[in-house]
Enzyme design. Structure first.
Site, mmCIF file in Angstrom:
data_model
loop_
_atom_site.group_PDB
_atom_site.id
_atom_site.type_symbol
_atom_site.label_atom_id
_atom_site.label_comp_id
_atom_site.label_asym_id
_atom_site.label_seq_id
_atom_site.Cartn_x
_atom_site.Cartn_y
_atom_site.Cartn_z
ATOM 1 N N HIS A 29 41.663 26.095 35.365
ATOM 2 C CA HIS A 29 40.338 26.649 35.641
ATOM 3 C C HIS A 29 39.407 26.326 34.478
ATOM 4 O O HIS A 29 39.319 27.095 33.514
ATOM 5 C CB HIS A 29 40.436 28.161 35.823
ATOM 6 N N GLY A 118 45.316 37.722 34.466
ATOM 7 C CA GLY A 118 45.441 36.954 35.701
ATOM 8 C C GLY A 118 45.121 37.791 36.904
ATOM 9 O O GLY A 118 44.168 37.494 37.646
ATOM 10 N N HIS A 261 35.572 26.085 39.288
ATOM 11 C CA HIS A 261 36.375 27.290 39.048
ATOM 12 C C HIS A 261 37.846 26.975 38.840
ATOM 13 O O HIS A 261 38.424 27.363 37.828
ATOM 14 C CB HIS A 261 36.234 28.281 40.201
ATOM 15 N N GLU A 408 45.500 56.470 40.317
ATOM 16 C CA GLU A 408 46.876 56.057 40.034
ATOM 17 C C GLU A 408 46.940 54.647 39.446
ATOM 18 O O GLU A 408 47.670 54.402 38.480
ATOM 19 C CB GLU A 408 47.729 56.118 41.312
ATOM 20 N N HIS A 470 53.373 61.463 53.026
ATOM 21 C CA HIS A 470 53.758 61.802 51.656
ATOM 22 C C HIS A 470 55.263 61.699 51.429
ATOM 23 O O HIS A 470 55.756 62.109 50.375
ATOM 24 C CB HIS A 470 53.275 63.219 51.316
#
Length: 660
Positions: A29, A118, A261, A408, A470
């Protein structure tokens, strides 16, 4: 725009090392390193505090390349500033097997890389953990020993990822004023212009979360430097600088387009770029004067480091500070664990293993001050807070407990950043089913070999009434699929303490503790200082009355079901052993002879786990039995669900007898 010749040449050294390395590899890149060459030059030559010869100096500024696809920017900087491991041969071997110049920067593989990059958005969030660690260490040791910045380069893609909002929100809330983000604002993504996918006002987004925000011409070194200087002056807020750039800057025909890119420019285009930018030197050739300027930038921090070493020596904190940096645990910490185990064996409480985890944490956090707790808004359910862990609050970083909020993924990446910073052992809690929300960061924990612990409670259909949304029937299998990850599912308070001890002591592997909501009996009623869970699996109850005919294998809350099933089989004259298997990974690490002995060669094997069967075949064999889940759970009291889904001692007995 007039650019100083020195700045121009230093930036071009980055620009053409990147273009040449990508061209030689025929992969990579080039656009991002070419576009951010000026900004990176200014950051490293005018502002970064570092010593290239001592890349692990604890009080160095941290630099995270969140836009990790532009890895040649990182490798060029390492080579040019004088990192001893980054040679020109490594640059020429970009993306080749065995080189230190992997396609994306890899922590631990390449000296000077602070974090694996990354997966977009991870870097900025890990940087939040680093910046928070800097403030927490500063609260403990003061400005003389801890006073540095965390710099991040992000791209448009990083800011599109949802985790970036978790990072931005958390950093703004905690007022991490020594964190500076440089946004490569080039308006290009792989599919083309970013206006195809987003119309956000990114700077207002940062400002809404309490950040200081600026814009500058990313190709004007003085403008970039002025913006960084202004950011460093803002001490009560993190800062973001929109560096407006042209991706692939210098390429006459491809700059400003997605074509730069993720593909080589081509030899002809690179030749035109050399002409465009006034860089007359051959591929991989850096003129002596330009290299000398870069090496001066890389060595100027040596005096700062020497002065810091003197302050550390005279501070009275050298022993403790050095212990934290080395990752050594305090002497005698295991004494408390063994005393705790003995007490549990004697008193035989019927704790849920999440409660057993809290009891273990109470003694561990008191004995190990570098343990930093937290939870994603489930503190009262995960039971992760202890008497020793006061809350880390806005402007007061002396605490040891972080309220991550419902973030989370962000929590897991911030924990990565804290572990990478080098002193703390972070642990964080959520429900096991929400491990899916943090998996991207956990995968990087494993790849980087970090010591941290995820406390994952409510680990089965035992959750009960909250229902299948859950109840993590598949999650254990997916966690066990991750390389270099310890997945512990202890059966009682003793095993829970042992698993915590193993997790804290493992310096290069993240750990996940799967813990129950419901209570379980204490099964380890005979004390030993030996950590039996370290074997991964062991015979908890041996066969009696003859040669073993049946081996019942279980984890966690189902071990007590296996013990009950054994009693029924023994009563019928069938010699039966129970194997508790708190960690598949540690069991696999044992030698073949031990594994065969534990599993009982020639015996019928039946496994029990309140989860799907995937993977259990390796222990039961093709003809073995399994008692567990075959699909999603349901909403009902936990005990009723175990009966409904047939996860019972009678079911284990039937599976065993059908195979005798």
């Amino acid at each position: 725009m007039s650019i100083d010749t020195k700045d121009k040449n230093m930036a071009n050294a980055i620009r053409f090392l990147a273009a040449d390395a990508v061209q030689k590899a025929n992969s990579g890149h080039p656009g991002m390193p070419m576009g951010m060459a000026e900004a990176a030059t200014v950051l490293f030559s005018r502002h970064m505090k570092f010593d290239a010869k001592n890349p692990k100096w604890p009080d160095r500024d941290r630099f995270v390349l969140s836009a990790g696809h532009g890895s040649m920017l990182m490798y060029s900087l390492l080579y040019l500033t004088g990192n001893e491991e980054m040679t020109m041969d490594e640059i020429k071997n970009f993306r080749q097997l065995g080189s230190k110049t992997a396609g994306h920067p890899e922590y631990g593989h390449t000296s000077g890389v602070e974090a694996t990059g990354g997966p977009l958005g991870q870097g900025i969030t890990m940087a939040v953990g680093m910046a928070l660690s800097e403030r927490m260490m500063n609260a403990r040791f003061g400005d003389d020993l801890v006073d540095h910045h965390t710099y991040v380069i992000v791209g448009d893609g990083c800011l599109m990822e949802g985790i970036s909002q978790e990072a931005i929100s958390m950093a703004g809330h905690l007022k991490l004023g020594k964190m500076v983000v440089l946004w490569d604002d080039n308006s290009i993504c792989i599919d083309g212009a970013t206006d195809k996918t987003t119309s956000d006002d990114q700077l207002k987004r940062f400002e809404a979360s309490g950040w200081h925000a600026q814009t500058c011409d990313g190709h004007n070194p003085d403008a970039v430097s002025k913006a960084i200087e202004a950011a460093k002056m803002v001490i009560d807020r993190p800062s973001v600088i929109s560096c407006v750039t042209n991706i692939g800057h210098g390429s006459p025909n491809k700059a400003g387009s997605a074509a730069t890119h993720g593909a080589p420019l081509g030899d002809d285009e690179i030749a035109l770029a050399r002409e465009e930018m006034g860089w007359t030197h051959a591929a991989f050739e850096i003129p002596a004067g330009v290299l000398a300027d870069w090496r001066a930038a890389g060595s100027k921090g040596g005096a700062d480091r020497d002065a810091w070493e003197g302050r550390l020596a005279g501070s009275g904190h050298k022993g403790e500070f050095s212990r934290l940096i080395a990752g050594d645990l305090p002497s005698g910490w295991m004494d408390g664990v063994n005393a705790h185990k003995k007490k549990i064996s004697e008193e035989a409480p019927k704790w849920a293993t999440r409660k057993a985890s809290q009891e273990a944490l109470n003694l561990l956090t008191a004995a190990i001050p570098e343990m930093i707790g937290g939870s994603a808004d489930l503190t009262g359910s995960n039971l992760t807070k202890t008497a020793s862990t006061e809350t880390v609050d806005v402007g007061d970083y002396s605490g040891r407990y972080i309220h991550y909020g419902v973030r989370e993924h962000g929590m897991a990446a911030v924990m990565n950043g804290m572990a990478l910073h080098g002193e703390f052992i972070p642990y964080g809690g959520t429900f096991l089913v929400f491990a899916d929300y943090l998996r991207g960061a956990l995968r990087l924990s494993a790849l980087m070999g970090l010591r941290l612990i995820h406390v994952l409670t409510h680990d089965s259909i035992g959750v009960g009434e909250d229902g299948p949304t859950h109840q993590p029937v598949e999650t254990l299998a997916t966690l066990r699929a991750l390389p270099n990850t310890n997945v512990f599912r202890p059966c009682d308070g003793v095993e829970t303490a042992e698993c915590w001890a193993l997790a804290v002591a493992d310096t290069d592997t993240p750990s996940c503790l799967a813990l129950s909501r419901q209570g379980v009996p204490t099964l380890r009623t005979e004390h030993t200082d030996e950590n039996l869970s370290a074997h991964g699996a062991y015979v908890l109850r041996d066969a009696e009355g003859g040669e073993r005919k049946v081996t019942l294998i279980a984890t966690g809350t189902e071990v007590s079901i296996a013990v009950e099933a054994r009693e029924k089989l023994q009563a019928e004259g069938i010699p039966t052993a129970v194997v508790s298997m708190p960690s598949w990974e540690l069991f696999e690490a044992r030698d073949e002879a031990y594994r065969k002995e534990v599993l009982g060669p020639g015996s019928v094997r039946v496994a029990c786990e309140a989860a799907i069967q995937m993977g259990w075949e390796r222990y039961t064999g093709k003809n073995g039995g399994f008692v567990g889940m075959t699909g999603f759970g349901a909403s009902a009291p936990g005990g009723a669900l175990y009966e409904h889904f047939g996860i019972t001692a009678d079911a284990m007995v039937a599976e065993a007898k059908a195979r005798l």
